[in-house]
Design a protein around this motif. Structure first.
Motif, PDB file in Angstrom:
ATOM      1  N   GLU A   1       0.682  -9.230   6.778  1.00 64.01           N
ATOM      2  CA  GLU A   1      -0.917  -8.254   6.343  1.00 64.01           C
ATOM      3  C   GLU A   1      -0.685  -7.073   6.776  1.00 64.01           C
ATOM      4  O   GLU A   1      -1.519  -6.587   5.941  1.00 64.01           O
ATOM      5  CB  GLU A   1      -2.145  -9.595   7.101  1.00 64.01           C
ATOM      6  CG  GLU A   1      -2.152 -10.924   6.497  1.00 64.01           C
ATOM      7  CD  GLU A   1      -2.777 -11.028   4.710  1.00 64.01           C
ATOM      8  OE1 GLU A   1      -2.551  -9.968   4.102  1.00 64.01           O
ATOM      9  OE2 GLU A   1      -2.939 -12.351   3.968  1.00 64.01           O
ATOM     10  N   LEU A   2      -1.303  -6.895   7.938  1.00 61.67           N
ATOM     11  CA  LEU A   2      -1.576  -5.352   8.266  1.00 61.67           C
ATOM     12  C   LEU A   2      -0.562  -4.323   8.074  1.00 61.67           C
ATOM     13  O   LEU A   2      -1.316  -2.898   7.313  1.00 61.67           O
ATOM     14  CB  LEU A   2      -1.871  -5.222   9.859  1.00 61.67           C
ATOM     15  CG  LEU A   2      -2.567  -5.754  10.709  1.00 61.67           C
ATOM     16  CD1 LEU A   2      -2.631  -5.829  11.902  1.00 61.67           C
ATOM     17  CD2 LEU A   2      -3.817  -5.139  10.118  1.00 61.67           C
ATOM     18  N   ARG A   3       0.392  -4.792   7.250  1.00 59.98           N
ATOM     19  CA  ARG A   3       1.431  -3.330   6.756  1.00 59.98           C
ATOM     20  C   ARG A   3       1.782  -3.452   5.361  1.00 59.98           C
ATOM     21  O   ARG A   3       1.492  -2.103   4.899  1.00 59.98           O
ATOM     22  CB  ARG A   3       2.799  -4.209   7.421  1.00 59.98           C
ATOM     23  CG  ARG A   3       3.136  -4.359   8.650  1.00 59.98           C
ATOM     24  CD  ARG A   3       5.166  -5.095   9.047  1.00 59.98           C
ATOM     25  NE  ARG A   3       5.477  -4.324  10.139  1.00 59.98           N
ATOM     26  CZ  ARG A   3       6.322  -4.415  10.785  1.00 59.98           C
ATOM     27  NH1 ARG A   3       7.013  -5.539   9.973  1.00 59.98           N
ATOM     28  NH2 ARG A   3       7.149  -3.877  11.543  1.00 59.98           N
ATOM     29  N   ARG A   4       1.431  -4.862   4.535  1.00 63.96           N
ATOM     30  CA  ARG A   4       0.941  -4.122   3.575  1.00 63.96           C
ATOM     31  C   ARG A   4      -0.789  -3.925   3.620  1.00 63.96           C
ATOM     32  O   ARG A   4      -0.710  -2.509   2.519  1.00 63.96           O
ATOM     33  CB  ARG A   4       0.959  -5.931   2.682  1.00 63.96           C
ATOM     34  CG  ARG A   4       1.875  -6.475   2.605  1.00 63.96           C
ATOM     35  CD  ARG A   4       1.739  -7.366   1.708  1.00 63.96           C
ATOM     36  NE  ARG A   4       0.809  -8.455   2.157  1.00 63.96           N
ATOM     37  CZ  ARG A   4       1.480  -9.741   3.024  1.00 63.96           C
ATOM     38  NH1 ARG A   4       3.205 -10.025   3.373  1.00 63.96           N
ATOM     39  NH2 ARG A   4       0.979 -10.702   3.817  1.00 63.96           N
ATOM     40  N   ALA A   5      -1.530  -4.146   3.891  1.00 60.02           N
ATOM     41  CA  ALA A   5      -2.571  -2.986   3.898  1.00 60.02           C
ATOM     42  C   ALA A   5      -2.497  -1.620   4.510  1.00 60.02           C
ATOM     43  O   ALA A   5      -3.084  -0.853   3.341  1.00 60.02           O
ATOM     44  CB  ALA A   5      -3.657  -3.719   5.001  1.00 60.02           C
ATOM     45  N   ALA A   6      -2.052  -1.441   5.654  1.00 60.56           N
ATOM     46  CA  ALA A   6      -1.722   0.357   6.026  1.00 60.56           C
ATOM     47  C   ALA A   6      -0.905   0.991   4.541  1.00 60.56           C
ATOM     48  O   ALA A   6      -1.119   1.765   4.080  1.00 60.56           O
ATOM     49  CB  ALA A   6      -1.842  -0.027   7.594  1.00 60.56           C
ATOM     50  N   ALA A   7       0.022   0.041   3.894  1.00 61.30           N
ATOM     51  CA  ALA A   7       0.637   0.673   2.802  1.00 61.30           C
ATOM     52  C   ALA A   7      -0.186   1.295   1.869  1.00 61.30           C
ATOM     53  O   ALA A   7      -0.490   2.044   1.150  1.00 61.30           O
ATOM     54  CB  ALA A   7       2.200   0.011   2.010  1.00 61.30           C
ATOM     55  N   GLY A   8      -1.197   0.257   1.284  1.00 67.70           N
ATOM     56  CA  GLY A   8      -1.445  -0.151   0.294  1.00 67.70           C
ATOM     57  C   GLY A   8      -2.854   1.709   0.702  1.00 67.70           C
ATOM     58  O   GLY A   8      -3.147   2.327  -0.451  1.00 67.70           O
ATOM     59  N   ILE A   9      -3.322   1.901   2.375  1.00 67.50           N
ATOM     60  CA  ILE A   9      -4.437   2.799   2.590  1.00 67.50           C
ATOM     61  C   ILE A   9      -3.759   3.990   2.313  1.00 67.50           C
ATOM     62  O   ILE A   9      -4.267   5.250   1.496  1.00 67.50           O
ATOM     63  CB  ILE A   9      -4.655   2.194   3.720  1.00 67.50           C
ATOM     64  CG1 ILE A   9      -5.457   0.841   4.167  1.00 67.50           C
ATOM     65  CG2 ILE A   9      -5.340   3.825   4.360  1.00 67.50           C
ATOM     66  CD1 ILE A   9      -5.791   0.671   5.357  1.00 67.50           C
ATOM     67  N   GLU A  10      -2.399   3.990   2.639  1.00 64.43           N
ATOM     68  CA  GLU A  10      -1.908   5.252   2.833  1.00 64.43           C
ATOM     69  C   GLU A  10      -1.884   5.468   0.979  1.00 64.43           C
ATOM     70  O   GLU A  10      -1.729   7.176   0.968  1.00 64.43           O
ATOM     71  CB  GLU A  10      -0.437   5.359   3.242  1.00 64.43           C
ATOM     72  CG  GLU A  10      -0.005   5.097   4.447  1.00 64.43           C
ATOM     73  CD  GLU A  10       0.906   4.432   5.437  1.00 64.43           C
ATOM     74  OE1 GLU A  10       0.864   4.300   6.818  1.00 64.43           O
ATOM     75  OE2 GLU A  10       2.097   3.539   4.695  1.00 64.43           O
ATOM     76  N   SER A  11      -1.146   4.930  -0.230  1.00 63.48           N
ATOM     77  CA  SER A  11      -1.314   5.079  -1.191  1.00 63.48           C
ATOM     78  C   SER A  11      -2.516   5.737  -1.207  1.00 63.48           C
ATOM     79  O   SER A  11      -1.900   6.349  -2.233  1.00 63.48           O
ATOM     80  CB  SER A  11      -0.963   3.694  -2.086  1.00 63.48           C
ATOM     81  OG  SER A  11       0.432   3.212  -1.455  1.00 63.48           O
ATOM     82  N   ALA A  12      -3.506   5.354  -1.215  1.00 59.54           N
ATOM     83  CA  ALA A  12      -4.897   5.532  -2.072  1.00 59.54           C
ATOM     84  C   ALA A  12      -4.963   6.912  -0.776  1.00 59.54           C
ATOM     85  O   ALA A  12      -5.985   7.560  -1.545  1.00 59.54           O
ATOM     86  CB  ALA A  12      -6.388   4.173  -1.201  1.00 59.54           C
ATOM     87  N   LEU A  13      -4.995   7.053   0.289  1.00 65.73           N
ATOM     88  CA  LEU A  13      -5.276   8.326   0.686  1.00 65.73           C
ATOM     89  C   LEU A  13      -4.552   8.948  -0.222  1.00 65.73           C
ATOM     90  O   LEU A  13      -4.633  10.615  -0.278  1.00 65.73           O
ATOM     91  CB  LEU A  13      -4.727   8.220   2.150  1.00 65.73           C
ATOM     92  CG  LEU A  13      -5.159   7.919   3.398  1.00 65.73           C
ATOM     93  CD1 LEU A  13      -5.452   7.893   4.256  1.00 65.73           C
ATOM     94  CD2 LEU A  13      -6.918   8.155   2.978  1.00 65.73           C
ATOM     95  N   ALA A  14      -2.872   9.176  -0.800  1.00 64.76           N
ATOM     96  CA  ALA A  14      -2.332  10.054  -1.208  1.00 64.76           C
ATOM     97  C   ALA A  14      -2.734  10.472  -2.558  1.00 64.76           C
ATOM     98  O   ALA A  14      -2.152  11.280  -3.518  1.00 64.76           O
ATOM     99  CB  ALA A  14      -1.097   9.728  -0.954  1.00 64.76           C
ATOM    100  N   ALA A  15      -2.969   9.237  -3.738  1.00 64.40           N
ATOM    101  CA  ALA A  15      -3.998   9.417  -4.694  1.00 64.40           C
ATOM    102  C   ALA A  15      -4.943  10.527  -4.382  1.00 64.40           C
ATOM    103  O   ALA A  15      -5.305  11.302  -4.051  1.00 64.40           O
ATOM    104  CB  ALA A  15      -4.678   9.067  -5.002  1.00 64.40           C
ATOM    105  N   PRO A  16      -4.452  11.644  -5.894  1.00 64.03           N
ATOM    106  CA  PRO A  16      -5.535  12.974  -6.220  1.00 64.03           C
ATOM    107  C   PRO A  16      -6.364  12.422  -6.275  1.00 64.03           C
ATOM    108  O   PRO A  16      -6.475  11.063  -6.897  1.00 64.03           O
ATOM    109  CB  PRO A  16      -4.811  13.609  -7.736  1.00 64.03           C
ATOM    110  CG  PRO A  16      -4.069  12.582  -7.924  1.00 64.03           C
ATOM    111  CD  PRO A  16      -3.248  11.028  -7.089  1.00 64.03           C
TER     112      PRO A  16
END
Length: 250
Positions: free
Chosen positions: A235-250
């Motif tokens: 669960e945490l790994r999936r959520a961390a990947a989602g956060i990283e994608s959100a931070l990378a979004a313009p």
């Protein structure tokens, strides 16, 4: 800013005044502030008056002092912590909906783990962490992730100090911790039973600034001691990947 006769700057004295406030001590008298900040009463009174005049502190009708809304406003402007929290919160809510214990987000700040968000179920188990609270880096799952991915100089500075035990199971042997931190970097997560409280297990993963950027936070859950942890790691790994994608979004 000018130094005092004791050698500390005005900035240092202001910080000491502000640091006398915490979650359990939100309102104080000037005498309380002077004592806790180790300042002469006249100095504390002058600093409080100046900070109150600019809205950083507020006084109630009895003359007691609290942190001002202006301080909160300034702290949020352009704050990396606010941006990170906003990106993380939807994914933390997803973890929390399934874990139903405690989900929390921490960053590295002055050689400690500073917790900037926490979600908890009303019936969740023990957890001493608070929003804007701190824990030693070696003594929590989130802290271990942050320490593992910190600079070598910071790691050695932390590990060379006397390490405080929060529970009977907090690891305070620097050599053992170095091995554990290597494993955290290699495996990408940590499971830390009993590190903060003997009845709980912390599980944490790193959050990067973008998929290949530096680690800027740790995402963690706190579970009952006997709870399974494999699902929490996923669960945490999936959520961390989602956060990283959100931070990378313009």
């Amino acid at each position: 800013m000018a130094n005092s006769p004791s050698g500390d700057s005005m900035t240092a004295r202001i910080v000491r005044v502000l640091e006398t406030f915490d979650a359990d001590r939100t309102v104080q008298t000037i005498a309380d502030i002077a004592r806790r900040a180790a300042l002469p009463s006249s100095t504390a009174q002058r600093i409080v008056a100046e900070l109150a005049a600019s809205g950083l502190l507020e006084r109630d009708e009895d003359g007691r002092v609290r942190l001002g809304m202006r301080l909160w406003e300034l702290a949020l402007r352009g704050s990396l912590a606010l941006r990170l929290r906003q990106a993380a919160l939807p994914f933390m809510e997803g973890v929390q909906a399934r874990v139903r214990e405690h989900t929390q987000l921490a960053v590295l700040e002055q050689d400690e783990a500073l917790f900037i968000e926490r979600l908890s179920h009303p019936l969740a188990g023990a957890n001493i962490t608070r929003i804007a609270g701190r824990l030693p880096l070696h003594a929590s799952s989130a802290g271990l992730v942050l320490l593992a991915h910190a600079s070598p100089a910071l790691r050695e500075r932390v590990l060379s100090q006397r390490l405080r035990a929060l529970s009977a199971e907090t690891q305070t042997d620097a050599a053992v911790l170095r091995t554990q931190l290597e494993r955290v970097r290699r495996e990408g997560f940590v499971i830390a039973p009993g590190t903060v409280e003997t009845v709980s297990t912390g599980v944490a993963v790193p959050v990067r600034e973008g998929r290949r950027g530096p680690v800027i936070a740790a995402l963690a859950v706190v579970l009952p001691r006997d709870a399974p942890t494999a699902g929490a790691v996923d669960e945490l790994r999936r959520a961390a990947a989602g956060i990283e994608s959100a931070l990378a979004a313009p």
